[in-house]
Design a protein around this motif. Structure first.
Motif, PDB file in Angstrom:
ATOM      1  N   SER A 257       1.387  15.766   8.643  1.00 19.82           N
ATOM      2  CA  SER A 257       2.582  14.976   8.378  1.00 19.82           C
ATOM      3  C   SER A 257       2.552  13.579   8.987  1.00 19.82           C
ATOM      4  CB  SER A 257       3.838  15.729   8.848  1.00 19.82           C
ATOM      5  OG  SER A 257       3.940  16.940   8.165  1.00 19.82           O
ATOM      6  N   HIS A 258       1.387  13.073   9.297  1.00 14.82           N
ATOM      7  CA  HIS A 258       1.286  11.691   9.728  1.00 14.82           C
ATOM      8  C   HIS A 258       1.377  10.813   8.496  1.00 14.82           C
ATOM      9  CE1 HIS A 258       0.130  12.644  13.765  1.00 14.82           C
ATOM     10  NE2 HIS A 258      -0.854  13.400  13.334  1.00 14.82           N
ATOM     11  N   THR A 259       1.987   9.701   8.646  1.00 14.32           N
ATOM     12  CA  THR A 259       1.972   8.758   7.544  1.00 14.32           C
ATOM     13  C   THR A 259       0.953   7.687   7.897  1.00 14.32           C
ATOM     14  OG1 THR A 259       4.261   9.201   7.047  1.00 14.32           O
ATOM     15  CG2 THR A 259       3.360   7.172   6.188  1.00 14.32           C
TER      16      THR A 259
ATOM     17  N   MET B 278       0.834  -1.188   0.000  1.00  9.20           N
ATOM     18  CA  MET B 278       0.000   0.000   0.000  1.00  9.20           C
ATOM     19  C   MET B 278       0.872   1.242   0.000  1.00  9.20           C
ATOM     20  SD  MET B 278      -3.078  -0.786   2.561  1.00  9.20           S
ATOM     21  CE  MET B 278      -3.980  -2.292   2.415  1.00  9.20           C
ATOM     22  N   THR B 279       0.369   2.282  -0.593  1.00  8.06           N
ATOM     23  CA  THR B 279       1.099   3.530  -0.672  1.00  8.06           C
ATOM     24  C   THR B 279       0.793   4.380   0.551  1.00  8.06           C
ATOM     25  OG1 THR B 279       0.852   3.454  -3.053  1.00  8.06           O
ATOM     26  CG2 THR B 279       1.485   5.564  -2.102  1.00  8.06           C
ATOM     27  N   ALA B 280       1.828   4.975   1.099  1.00 11.15           N
ATOM     28  CA  ALA B 280       1.635   5.857   2.252  1.00 11.15           C
ATOM     29  C   ALA B 280       1.117   7.199   1.771  1.00 11.15           C
ATOM     30  CB  ALA B 280       2.950   6.044   3.003  1.00 11.15           C
ATOM     31  N   THR B 281       0.250   7.796   2.563  1.00  3.84           N
ATOM     32  CA  THR B 281      -0.294   9.113   2.270  1.00  3.84           C
ATOM     33  C   THR B 281      -0.002  10.013   3.454  1.00  3.84           C
ATOM     34  OG1 THR B 281      -2.051   8.152   0.954  1.00  3.84           O
ATOM     35  CG2 THR B 281      -2.389  10.398   1.731  1.00  3.84           C
ATOM     36  N   THR B 282       0.455  11.216   3.195  1.00  4.88           N
ATOM     37  CA  THR B 282       0.734  12.152   4.268  1.00  4.88           C
ATOM     38  C   THR B 282      -0.468  13.055   4.459  1.00  4.88           C
ATOM     39  OG1 THR B 282       3.051  12.101   3.663  1.00  4.88           O
ATOM     40  CG2 THR B 282       2.356  13.888   5.084  1.00  4.88           C
ATOM     41  N   THR B 283      -0.951  13.130   5.676  1.00  7.31           N
ATOM     42  CA  THR B 283      -2.062  14.013   5.995  1.00  7.31           C
ATOM     43  C   THR B 283      -1.517  15.418   6.206  1.00  7.31           C
ATOM     44  OG1 THR B 283      -1.893  13.698   8.368  1.00  7.31           O
ATOM     45  CG2 THR B 283      -3.251  12.121   7.161  1.00  7.31           C
ATOM     46  N   PRO B 284      -2.371  16.397   6.373  1.00  2.00           N
ATOM     47  CA  PRO B 284      -1.892  17.765   6.573  1.00  2.00           C
ATOM     48  C   PRO B 284      -0.964  17.912   7.775  1.00  2.00           C
ATOM     49  CG  PRO B 284      -4.229  17.764   6.078  1.00  2.00           C
ATOM     50  CD  PRO B 284      -3.814  16.326   6.234  1.00  2.00           C
TER      51      PRO B 284
END
Length: 180
Positions: A9-11, A1-7
């Motif tokens: 900066s959490h991965t 799965m691809t990591a997504t950064t939230t506003p």
């Protein structure tokens, strides 16, 4: 799965990333409706509704805060809505308007802090399927439980609904729109 950064900066990956991305998008639309406004404009009612842009942000902030608290603390984080008094209803009405001394910058800063806290919570939750019993309220089914997942979906839906309200209010104010 691809990591997504939230506003913040959490991965996050998978379902958590999807929930945080959906919530971030709706938060953006709500905040975007307040761009370039004065405090006075943020408090104006532009439709038959009692809603104003600053009040909508305040309300969504309160909703997100209380539901995040619910995920952690269960129904004790919320009032017994069946026992609300006139004073409780008046305080709730204040949530939908800009009060004397409140600023749009302050309302948006509080919203950003609550959003950061929710994002931190989602990143740290051991189990999105963990449930809590709903508090007593005429609008909740009796003896129901909601998972953290369902609460987060509810917060996304609530934010989206109010972002739509905000778009109508802003367009009525000065013709500006979130999209189009």
């Amino acid at each position: 799965m691809t990591a997504t950064t939230t506003p913040n900066s959490h991965t996050a990956t998978g379902e958590r990333a999807d929930l945080l991305t959906a919530l971030a998008k709706q938060r953006h639309f709500l905040r975007f409706t307040t761009r370039d406004l004065t405090d006075e404009q943020a408090g104006l009612r532009t439709t038959a509704s009692a809603l104003c842009l600053g009040g909508l942000v305040k309300h969504v902030t309160s909703v997100e805060r209380i539901w995040a608290d619910f995920i952690v603390d269960g129904p004790s984080a919320m009032p017994d809505f069946t026992a609300w008094t006139e004073a409780d209803l008046a305080r709730r009405a204040d949530e939908f308007r800009m009060l004397p001394g409140e600023t749009l910058a302050g309302v948006l800063a509080e919203y950003a802090e609550v959003a950061r806290r929710t994002d931190d919570l989602v990143a740290a939750l051991p189990d999105l399927g963990a449930t809590q019993p709903l508090p007593k309220a005429p609008w909740f089914e009796a003896d129901a439980e909601w998972s953290a997942r369902r609460v987060l979906m509810h917060v996304v839906a609530e934010t989206a609904q109010h972002a739509g309200h905000a778009d109508i209010i802003r367009e009525s104010l000065d013709g500006a729109k979130s999209m189009g």
